[in-house]
Design an enzyme around this catalytic site. Sequence first.
Site, mmCIF file in Angstrom:
data_model
loop_
_atom_site.group_PDB
_atom_site.id
_atom_site.type_symbol
_atom_site.label_atom_id
_atom_site.label_comp_id
_atom_site.label_asym_id
_atom_site.label_seq_id
_atom_site.Cartn_x
_atom_site.Cartn_y
_atom_site.Cartn_z
ATOM 1 N N GLY A 98 -1.726 -1.251 11.315
ATOM 2 C CA GLY A 98 -3.042 -1.654 11.811
ATOM 3 C C GLY A 98 -4.134 -0.619 11.702
ATOM 4 C CB CYS A 99 -4.395 2.847 10.640
ATOM 5 S SG CYS A 99 -3.831 3.462 12.232
ATOM 6 C CG LEU A 100 -9.948 0.433 9.470
ATOM 7 C CD1 LEU A 100 -11.424 0.729 9.700
ATOM 8 C CD2 LEU A 100 -9.776 -0.992 8.950
ATOM 9 C CB SER A 101 -7.101 5.842 6.845
ATOM 10 O OG SER A 101 -8.510 5.822 6.726
#
Length: 271
Positions: A98-101
Site C-alpha cells: 500500500g505504499c506509493l514507493s
Amino acid sequence: MAMITGRRTTPVLITYILSLLISSSNAFHTPSSLRTTATQLRMSSSTDIYLTPKLAELCKTFSSVRNVKMRYMYLLEVAKQVPDAPEEIHIPENKVPGCLSTVYIDCEVAKDEERGDVINYIGWSDGLLTKGMMSVLVQGLSGHTVNEIEQVQPEFIKLSKIDQALTPGRNNGYLNMLATMKRKAREAIGSGDTADDDENNLMDNSDQHAGHAGSKGWEESGESHFQLEITSGEFEGVRLVKRHQMVYGALGDVMSKIHALQISAKAPSEV
C-alpha cells in the site's frame, strides 16, 4: 497486518480508527501493563499519544518547524540519516503493502541487559520522501521492546504535523509501514502466534456518499462511511453478532463519529 484505502484529503478519522485496530488482537484486550514503558504526550484534552523517547524528540522537532514547505524539506534531510539496507532484504516478506514507493523493512532482535529483547530495524525505499517517513519510524522504534512498539499510536504523525507535508496516499503508506513494523517485531520475538493471522483492511467510501444526510463525517473532514474487513484469532468460536460487538467495543466513542460502518469479521479458519 493493517491496510487502509480510500481517497481522502485529510484522513483524520480513518487514521484514528486504524490506531485502534492496527493490531486486532490487542485492540480487543490491551493489558494496561503494556502502557507503562512509553513516553506519554498529550495531543488534546481527550487523547493520549504514547511514543518512544526518540519519536517524542522527532515529533517535537517537526512540530516546531515553521511551515509545511520547511517541514517537507526537513523530512528529506531525515531520509539521509538512515543508511540503505542491503539488497538481501528486498524480498516479498519484507515489502510494505500500500505504499506509493517501493519499501522494504526488516528487523532483528538484540539483547538489552536491563530490558531484555529489543528490536532494531533496517529499511530501504526507492522514494526519498518515503524514505524520510521510513527513517522517522526506523529511528523512533529501533532499540525498543515489542510491547513499547505496540503502544505507539499512528496519531503522532498529526501531532508532529508531518501529515501536512504528505498527500493522502503517502499518509496511508506511512500507516502501512507502522503496521508492518509492528507485525515484524511480533514475528521476530515469537509473540505473534495469533496476530500472524490477523488482518485489517479498512476502506473509506465516504466519497461515494457525498451529499447524503450524515455524510459530513468527523470534524467536517468528509470521513463518514467505512468498510472494514477484519480477520482475527479472537473471533474463533465467536458468533457473528458478538464479533461485531467486539469491533464496536474496540472503537469505543469513535463509533459516534461514523455514519455507516460495514463489517466483515472472520476467524483465520474461515478465510
